[in-house]
Design a protein around this motif. Structure first.
Motif, short mmCIF file in Angstrom:
data_model
loop_
_atom_site.label_atom_id
_atom_site.label_comp_id
_atom_site.label_asym_id
_atom_site.label_seq_id
_atom_site.Cartn_x
_atom_site.Cartn_y
_atom_site.Cartn_z
N GLU A 35 -22.58 -48.21 -3.65
CA GLU A 35 -22.03 -46.78 -4.25
C GLU A 35 -21.76 -47.02 -5.77
OE1 GLU A 35 -20.52 -48.70 -1.40
OE2 GLU A 35 -21.41 -47.72 -0.08
N ASP A 36 -21.18 -48.16 -6.03
CA ASP A 36 -21.04 -48.28 -7.51
C ASP A 36 -22.35 -47.96 -8.38
OD1 ASP A 36 -18.37 -48.28 -7.55
OD2 ASP A 36 -18.13 -50.36 -7.77
N ARG A 39 -23.30 -44.36 -8.54
CA ARG A 39 -22.64 -43.92 -9.59
C ARG A 39 -22.97 -44.15 -10.98
NH1 ARG A 39 -18.20 -45.42 -11.88
NH2 ARG A 39 -18.08 -47.21 -10.67
#
Length: 71
Positions: A35-36, A39
């Motif tokens: 997820e990081d 992003r």
């Protein structure tokens, strides 16, 4: 897939829960969550390391060139 930091400074959370500060040109550690990574990539802060995916190919001599530099 590995990533390289494109921004001057990026803070990421590692699996150990600690914030890691990465400077431009630094590889992103493998324990950063998907997820990081998504992003940060969407924000233009990191990029995929294409050089790690490409195999290195040795330069070939032109056909018919039998010289090896020895005299």
């Amino acid at each position: 897939m590995s990533y390289i930091v494109k921004a001057p400074l990026v803070g990421v959370n590692g699996a150990d829960g600690k914030v890691k500060y990465l400077y431009i040109g630094t590889p992103v550690p493998s324990d950063v969550s998907a997820e990081d990574l998504e992003r940060l990539e969407e924000g233009g802060l990191i990029v995929k390391d294409e050089s790690a995916a490409r195999p290195k190919v040795a330069a070939k001599k032109p056909a018919g060139d039998s010289s090896d530099g020895a005299a």
